[in-house]
Scaffold this active site. Structure first.
Site, PDB file in Angstrom:
ATOM      1  N   ASP A   1       0.869  -1.179   0.000  1.00  0.00           N
ATOM      2  CA  ASP A   1       0.000   0.000   0.000  1.00  0.00           C
ATOM      3  C   ASP A   1       0.905   1.228   0.000  1.00  0.00           C
ATOM      4  O   ASP A   1       1.744   1.382   0.883  1.00  0.00           O
ATOM      5  CB  ASP A   1      -0.877  -0.043   1.262  1.00  0.00           C
ATOM      6  CG  ASP A   1      -1.894   1.094   1.327  1.00  0.00           C
ATOM      7  OD1 ASP A   1      -1.783   2.060   0.554  1.00  0.00           O
ATOM      8  OD2 ASP A   1      -2.786   1.002   2.182  1.00  0.00           O
TER       9      ASP A   1
ATOM     10  N   ASP B   1      -3.571   7.366  -3.595  1.00  0.00           N
ATOM     11  CA  ASP B   1      -3.344   6.299  -2.610  1.00  0.00           C
ATOM     12  C   ASP B   1      -3.841   4.995  -3.239  1.00  0.00           C
ATOM     13  O   ASP B   1      -4.986   4.942  -3.725  1.00  0.00           O
ATOM     14  CB  ASP B   1      -4.143   6.685  -1.353  1.00  0.00           C
ATOM     15  CG  ASP B   1      -4.023   5.706  -0.205  1.00  0.00           C
ATOM     16  OD1 ASP B   1      -3.302   4.706  -0.319  1.00  0.00           O
ATOM     17  OD2 ASP B   1      -4.688   5.972   0.827  1.00  0.00           O
TER      18      ASP B   1
ATOM     19  N   HIS C   1     -11.363   6.783   2.414  1.00  0.00           N
ATOM     20  CA  HIS C   1     -11.288   8.106   3.025  1.00  0.00           C
ATOM     21  C   HIS C   1     -11.138   9.183   1.975  1.00  0.00           C
ATOM     22  O   HIS C   1     -10.512   8.964   0.935  1.00  0.00           O
ATOM     23  CB  HIS C   1     -10.114   8.167   3.998  1.00  0.00           C
ATOM     24  CG  HIS C   1      -8.841   7.576   3.439  1.00  0.00           C
ATOM     25  ND1 HIS C   1      -7.851   8.339   2.889  1.00  0.00           N
ATOM     26  CD2 HIS C   1      -8.429   6.283   3.295  1.00  0.00           C
ATOM     27  CE1 HIS C   1      -6.881   7.547   2.455  1.00  0.00           C
ATOM     28  NE2 HIS C   1      -7.200   6.284   2.672  1.00  0.00           N
TER      29      HIS C   1
ATOM     30  N   HIS D   1      -6.102  11.292   5.615  1.00  0.00           N
ATOM     31  CA  HIS D   1      -7.423  10.815   6.025  1.00  0.00           C
ATOM     32  C   HIS D   1      -8.272  12.027   6.393  1.00  0.00           C
ATOM     33  O   HIS D   1      -8.190  12.527   7.505  1.00  0.00           O
ATOM     34  CB  HIS D   1      -7.320   9.834   7.201  1.00  0.00           C
ATOM     35  CG  HIS D   1      -6.805   8.494   6.777  1.00  0.00           C
ATOM     36  ND1 HIS D   1      -7.552   7.350   6.851  1.00  0.00           N
ATOM     37  CD2 HIS D   1      -5.626   8.121   6.238  1.00  0.00           C
ATOM     38  CE1 HIS D   1      -6.843   6.327   6.377  1.00  0.00           C
ATOM     39  NE2 HIS D   1      -5.667   6.778   6.006  1.00  0.00           N
TER      40      HIS D   1
ATOM     41  N   GLU E   1     -10.999   1.925  -0.415  1.00  0.00           N
ATOM     42  CA  GLU E   1     -10.042   0.995   0.183  1.00  0.00           C
ATOM     43  C   GLU E   1     -10.784  -0.167   0.828  1.00  0.00           C
ATOM     44  O   GLU E   1     -11.571   0.040   1.743  1.00  0.00           O
ATOM     45  CB  GLU E   1      -9.245   1.793   1.218  1.00  0.00           C
ATOM     46  CG  GLU E   1      -8.237   1.038   1.973  1.00  0.00           C
ATOM     47  CD  GLU E   1      -7.269   1.992   2.683  1.00  0.00           C
ATOM     48  OE1 GLU E   1      -6.224   1.514   3.085  1.00  0.00           O
ATOM     49  OE2 GLU E   1      -7.569   3.190   2.837  1.00  0.00           O
TER      50      GLU E   1
ATOM     51  N   GLU F   1      -7.196  -1.175  -3.345  1.00  0.00           N
ATOM     52  CA  GLU F   1      -7.433   0.264  -3.165  1.00  0.00           C
ATOM     53  C   GLU F   1      -7.082   1.042  -4.423  1.00  0.00           C
ATOM     54  O   GLU F   1      -6.051   0.784  -5.044  1.00  0.00           O
ATOM     55  CB  GLU F   1      -6.581   0.792  -1.996  1.00  0.00           C
ATOM     56  CG  GLU F   1      -6.779   2.282  -1.725  1.00  0.00           C
ATOM     57  CD  GLU F   1      -5.981   2.780  -0.512  1.00  0.00           C
ATOM     58  OE1 GLU F   1      -4.989   2.123  -0.145  1.00  0.00           O
ATOM     59  OE2 GLU F   1      -6.363   3.823   0.039  1.00  0.00           O
TER      60      GLU F   1
HETATM   61 MN    MN Z   1      -3.456   3.067   0.969  1.00  0.00          MN
HETATM   62 MN    MN Z   2      -5.889   4.684   2.001  1.00  0.00          MN
END
Ligand code: MN
Ligand code: MN
Length: 307
Positions: free
Chosen positions: A95, A106, A166, A174, A199, A293
């Protein structure tokens, strides 16, 4: 006023352009690491390769590369000198995030060294695909969460209820809006122009996570306290300049401080509330967690995947 409104629209277009730039870098890094995650490879080599590639391709890491193995769900990044190695049979989540002037992309991938876990990873990917198809202006976040939970349960697994997608804001990983992994009674409305990291976590375990007593990732809080240690004061200066409010790794500071002094200084900063620590999160021992994600920009009648 019209001119002000145009100013706002231009600012938003610039912001989305930077998100897309970060997303392009993230896509290239994902391609580049396809063959990297395999048995015998050290976790720290994966973290360092991902973070180096992000910089080489013109972005900055938005947070330390997370490499979470088997029942570990999130927040593991290698500490300095880490010897942890990928084994046969492991389920490995990578990640990572890229930012361009604080605008973040992300994304996460699951690598299965374990044939049986392929289905678990597929459940996470399918839930992500369905969630992305649902996201549009006016849709409630809990409607998306309900679909995510349904897909994962139909496969016979559990979503991790404590982790969620998020909203992304400049230098804020976040933000205040979340896209849950489960059906919640209430949600918030998704709006055009918002950027979300969608995610998904699917688990063969309990669906809940517990916190390890250790953390290797930290972030600066909007709060200051008098500090006893000069190393602690120096950490604050370095982090304010280099990472601002984004999460950083203990490993990233290891070139500036000795390991022992760094640990003690981080402990002081956490105890005084100047730093937040992200403890490693895991489902129960023996279980497997898969993650999928992507980052999306909410468009007129759907969303645009930028990673
Ligand atoms: Mn992530
Ligand atoms: Mn994330």
């Amino acid at each position: 006023m019209a001119s002000e409104k145009r100013g706002d629209e231009e600012a938003q277009a610039d912001a989305l352009g930077r998100h897309r730039h970060a997303g392009k870098v993230a896509k290239e890094v994902k391609e580049a690491i396809r063959g990297l995650v395999r048995p015998g490879v050290k976790c720290i080599d994966i973290c360092e390769t991902v973070e180096r590639l992000i910089i080489e391709k013109g972005g900055r890491p938005a947070f330390p590369c997370n490499v979470s193995i088997n029942n570990v769900a999130a927040h593991y990044t290698s500490p300095p000198g880490d010897s942890l190695t990928i084994n046969e049979g492991d389920v490995v989540k990578v990640d990572f995030g890229v930012h361009v002037e604080g605008y973040i992309a992300d994304t996460a991938l699951t690598f299965c060294m374990n044939k049986e876990a392929e289905r678990l990873a597929e459940a996470a990917r399918e839930a992500l695909k369905n969630a992305i198809e649902l996201i549009a202006p006016g849709v409630e976040t809990n409607v998306v969460g309900r679909e995510i939970e349904k897909v994962i349960r139909d496969y016979g697994y559990r979503p991790l209820r404590e982790l969620s997608g998020h909203i992304l804001e400049q230098y804020v990983l976040h933000g205040s809006k979340v896209i849950p992994n489960v059906a919640l009674p209430h949600g918030e409305t998704i709006n055009k122009g918002e950027v979300y990291a969608v995610e998904i976590f699917a688990s063969t375990g309990s669906g809940g996570v517990s916190e390890a007593p250790y953390a290797y990732i930290f972030s600066l809080q909007p709060f200051f306290a008098p500090l006893r240690l000069k190393e602690a004061r120096k950490i604050v200066m370095v982090v304010e300049k280099e990472y601002r409010t984004l999460p950083f790794a203990e490993r990233w500071l290891a070139t500036c401080f000795s390991r022992g002094k760094l640990r003690v200084a981080l402990r002081e900063l956490v105890s005084k509330g100047v730093l937040r620590q992200y403890r490693v999160l895991s489902d129960r021992k023996g279980s497997y967690v898969a993650q999928a994600e992507e980052t999306v920009i909410v468009a007129d009648d759907g969303c645009e995947v930028i990673t």
